[in-house]
Write a protein that holds these residues in place. Structure first.
Motif, PDB file in Angstrom:
ATOM      1  N   ALA A 105     100.342 -67.238  81.332  1.00 23.63           N
ATOM      2  CA  ALA A 105     100.554 -66.585  79.875  1.00 23.63           C
ATOM      3  C   ALA A 105      99.892 -67.262  78.781  1.00 23.63           C
ATOM      4  N   GLN A 106      99.332 -68.577  78.767  1.00 20.63           N
ATOM      5  CA  GLN A 106      98.697 -69.185  77.759  1.00 20.63           C
ATOM      6  C   GLN A 106      97.372 -68.101  77.498  1.00 20.63           C
ATOM      7  N   ALA A 107      96.883 -67.418  78.060  1.00 18.32           N
ATOM      8  CA  ALA A 107      95.881 -66.464  77.879  1.00 18.32           C
ATOM      9  C   ALA A 107      96.083 -65.491  76.926  1.00 18.32           C
ATOM     10  N   LEU A 108      97.382 -65.239  76.715  1.00 22.05           N
ATOM     11  CA  LEU A 108      97.840 -64.283  75.688  1.00 22.05           C
ATOM     12  C   LEU A 108      97.819 -64.898  74.325  1.00 22.05           C
ATOM     13  N   MET A 109      97.819 -66.266  74.045  1.00 20.92           N
ATOM     14  CA  MET A 109      98.137 -66.802  72.930  1.00 20.92           C
ATOM     15  C   MET A 109      96.979 -66.244  71.520  1.00 20.92           C
ATOM     16  N   PRO A 110      95.777 -66.330  71.758  1.00 18.40           N
ATOM     17  CA  PRO A 110      94.798 -65.760  70.745  1.00 18.40           C
ATOM     18  C   PRO A 110      95.231 -64.298  70.225  1.00 18.40           C
ATOM     19  N   LYS A 111      95.757 -63.408  71.255  1.00 19.69           N
ATOM     20  CA  LYS A 111      96.149 -61.884  70.777  1.00 19.69           C
ATOM     21  C   LYS A 111      97.538 -62.092  70.229  1.00 19.69           C
ATOM     22  N   LEU A 112      98.529 -62.796  70.763  1.00 17.04           N
ATOM     23  CA  LEU A 112      99.642 -63.111  70.318  1.00 17.04           C
ATOM     24  C   LEU A 112      99.731 -63.700  68.636  1.00 17.04           C
ATOM     25  N   GLU A 113      98.877 -64.400  68.393  1.00 22.06           N
ATOM     26  CA  GLU A 113      98.591 -65.160  67.235  1.00 22.06           C
ATOM     27  C   GLU A 113      98.088 -63.917  66.219  1.00 22.06           C
ATOM     28  N   GLN A 114      97.089 -63.213  66.832  1.00 22.54           N
ATOM     29  CA  GLN A 114      96.470 -62.178  65.576  1.00 22.54           C
ATOM     30  C   GLN A 114      97.424 -61.034  65.326  1.00 22.54           C
ATOM     31  N   ALA A 115      98.451 -60.639  66.612  1.00 21.40           N
ATOM     32  CA  ALA A 115      99.507 -59.725  66.081  1.00 21.40           C
ATOM     33  C   ALA A 115     100.290 -60.355  65.154  1.00 21.40           C
ATOM     34  N   ARG A 116     100.576 -61.749  65.188  1.00 23.16           N
ATOM     35  CA  ARG A 116     101.545 -62.197  64.236  1.00 23.16           C
ATOM     36  C   ARG A 116     100.982 -62.115  62.770  1.00 23.16           C
ATOM     37  N   ARG A 117      99.655 -62.489  62.749  1.00 20.00           N
ATOM     38  CA  ARG A 117      99.101 -62.222  61.427  1.00 20.00           C
ATOM     39  C   ARG A 117      99.255 -61.012  60.898  1.00 20.00           C
TER      40      ARG A 117
ATOM     41  N   LYS B  65     110.378 -59.333  61.626  1.00 18.83           N
ATOM     42  CA  LYS B  65     109.335 -58.913  62.619  1.00 18.83           C
ATOM     43  C   LYS B  65     108.260 -59.890  62.652  1.00 18.83           C
ATOM     44  N   THR B  66     108.107 -60.667  61.778  1.00 18.60           N
ATOM     45  CA  THR B  66     107.077 -61.791  61.776  1.00 18.60           C
ATOM     46  C   THR B  66     107.646 -62.654  62.709  1.00 18.60           C
ATOM     47  N   ARG B  67     109.085 -63.166  62.216  1.00 17.83           N
ATOM     48  CA  ARG B  67     109.882 -64.167  63.006  1.00 17.83           C
ATOM     49  C   ARG B  67     109.774 -63.873  64.374  1.00 17.83           C
ATOM     50  N   ASP B  68     110.006 -62.529  64.830  1.00 15.94           N
ATOM     51  CA  ASP B  68     109.889 -62.160  66.152  1.00 15.94           C
ATOM     52  C   ASP B  68     108.855 -62.706  66.904  1.00 15.94           C
ATOM     53  N   TRP B  69     107.722 -62.599  66.451  1.00 16.73           N
ATOM     54  CA  TRP B  69     106.421 -63.236  67.283  1.00 16.73           C
ATOM     55  C   TRP B  69     106.195 -64.716  67.102  1.00 16.73           C
ATOM     56  N   ASP B  70     106.996 -65.295  65.988  1.00 15.80           N
ATOM     57  CA  ASP B  70     106.852 -66.658  66.172  1.00 15.80           C
ATOM     58  C   ASP B  70     107.687 -67.089  67.263  1.00 15.80           C
ATOM     59  N   ILE B  71     108.880 -66.376  67.436  1.00 18.47           N
ATOM     60  CA  ILE B  71     109.810 -66.682  68.888  1.00 18.47           C
ATOM     61  C   ILE B  71     109.031 -66.427  70.175  1.00 18.47           C
ATOM     62  N   LEU B  72     108.287 -65.417  70.174  1.00 18.39           N
ATOM     63  CA  LEU B  72     107.848 -64.989  71.486  1.00 18.39           C
ATOM     64  C   LEU B  72     106.407 -66.050  71.598  1.00 18.39           C
ATOM     65  N   ILE B  73     105.781 -66.430  70.654  1.00 19.02           N
ATOM     66  CA  ILE B  73     104.840 -67.461  70.819  1.00 19.02           C
ATOM     67  C   ILE B  73     105.401 -68.727  71.107  1.00 19.02           C
ATOM     68  N   ASP B  74     106.628 -69.214  70.483  1.00 18.66           N
ATOM     69  CA  ASP B  74     106.976 -70.644  70.816  1.00 18.66           C
ATOM     70  C   ASP B  74     107.650 -70.396  72.376  1.00 18.66           C
ATOM     71  N   LEU B  75     108.239 -69.413  72.811  1.00 16.59           N
ATOM     72  CA  LEU B  75     108.653 -69.386  74.102  1.00 16.59           C
ATOM     73  C   LEU B  75     107.647 -69.544  74.992  1.00 16.59           C
ATOM     74  N   LEU B  76     106.450 -68.621  74.914  1.00 15.17           N
ATOM     75  CA  LEU B  76     105.384 -68.748  76.004  1.00 15.17           C
ATOM     76  C   LEU B  76     104.748 -70.025  75.780  1.00 15.17           C
ATOM     77  N   GLY B  77     104.670 -70.559  74.627  1.00 18.17           N
ATOM     78  CA  GLY B  77     103.945 -71.734  74.294  1.00 18.17           C
ATOM     79  C   GLY B  77     104.703 -72.976  75.563  1.00 18.17           C
ATOM     80  N   GLN B  78     105.904 -72.631  76.059  1.00 22.34           N
ATOM     81  CA  GLN B  78     106.612 -73.638  76.934  1.00 22.34           C
ATOM     82  C   GLN B  78     106.089 -73.441  78.446  1.00 22.34           C
ATOM     83  N   ASP B  79     105.313 -72.153  78.379  1.00 18.18           N
ATOM     84  CA  ASP B  79     104.917 -71.847  79.876  1.00 18.18           C
ATOM     85  C   ASP B  79     103.576 -72.241  80.159  1.00 18.18           C
TER      86      ASP B  79
END
Length: 281
Positions: A108-120, A90-104
């Motif tokens: 989508a970059q505006a989502l990163m803070p909330k994605l990181e919090q969801a991962r934590r 489940k945590t790994r899934d967030w890592d993959i999403l963050i990594d993918l959107l990090g290429q965009d």
């Protein structure tokens, strides 16, 4: 030295498969136990990925030996491995999403803070699940139970080489069946492509387990399996990330940012689907 090694391999391959189980399972149990303990201190994507892979290998090994043990108990133990792998995943899934959107480089970059919090938040839940599950005792109990059942078997044991060939053969037939189904499926039928990935992964694990006792080389087959696993794994990453983002859209950001990210992931999924489809021919 080579002749001596060949003699040892011959002796092992002709020994009963029941006797060989523990030599395969014990190192996997030890590794999974150590990785589960390590996740408490190391929350990196790589640590969680290694744990999930280790648990999947255990599940594949128990599948391989399923014909020799009680069906209900084997199914229950494999379900435990799947549950633990899902908890790590489940945590790994967030890592993959963050990594993918990090290429965009779009909105989508505006989502990163909330994605990181969801991962934590997910990591905290994953850790609690793994700690409460008492992975060490779960895995060692499974090893002891299956080992004892195989040791107590009264029927003459099948030779390991013959048994390994039978199980790999069953896995190969399963993979071919799923490739045939996926090649005929519509590209919107992702489940058919996902089944190819799972079947290919299982077969690769079996070759890694039993390869040394089999006759003949398997480098070409393993090379193709690794290619399937890589391309279909990349496809799965895109599909799973898209689903994860949709499922959590309401809690992450405004609609415009979500739509931009989903559009980008949709294009990524389609490209990876075409690449995966090329391996089905």
């Amino acid at each position: 030295m080579k002749q001596e090694s060949d003699t040892v391999n011959q002796s092992v391959s002709e020994a009963p498969a029941q006797q060989a189980f523990r030599s395969y399972a014990a190192p996997l149990v030890d590794r999974a136990t150590a990785l589960a303990k390590g996740v408490r201190d190391d929350a990196s994507p790589e640590a969680l990925h290694k744990l999930r892979v280790s648990l999947r290998r255990l599940r594949s090994l128990w599948w391989a030996f399923a014909p020799l043990v009680d069906k209900g108990e084997n199914t229950r133990q494999r379900a435990v491995y799947k549950f633990l792998a899902t908890a790590a995943g489940k945590t790994r899934d967030w890592d993959i999403l963050i990594d993918l959107l990090g290429q965009d480089d779009s909105d989508a970059q505006a989502l990163m803070p909330k994605l990181e919090q969801a991962r934590r938040d997910t990591l905290a839940t994953s850790r609690a699940t793994l700690v409460n599950a008492d992975v060490k005792h779960l895995l060692r109990d499974a090893l002891a139970t299956t080992s004892a059942e195989l040791h107590a078997a009264h029927e003459p044991g099948i030779a390991l080489r013959k048994f390994a060939a039978q199980r790999i053969g069953a896995s190969e037939r399963s993979l071919k069946k799923r490739i045939k189904r996926a090649s005929r499926a519509k590209r919107s039928n992702y489940a058919a492509f996902h089944d190819v990935r799972k079947a290919g992964k299982k077969l690769r694990y079996l070759f890694e387990f039993f390869g040394p006792v089999l006759q003949g080389g398997h480098k070409r087959t393993l090379k193709r399996l690794k290619k399937i696993q890589k391309r279909f794994g990349m496809l799965n990453d895109a599909v799973a990330s898209e689903a994860l983002l949709r499922d959590n859209a309401a809690s992450l950001a405004d609609a415009d940012h979500i739509e931009a990210a989903l559009d980008w992931l949709d294009r990524k999924r389609k490209r990876r689907l075409r690449a995966a489809s090329q391996l089905l021919g």
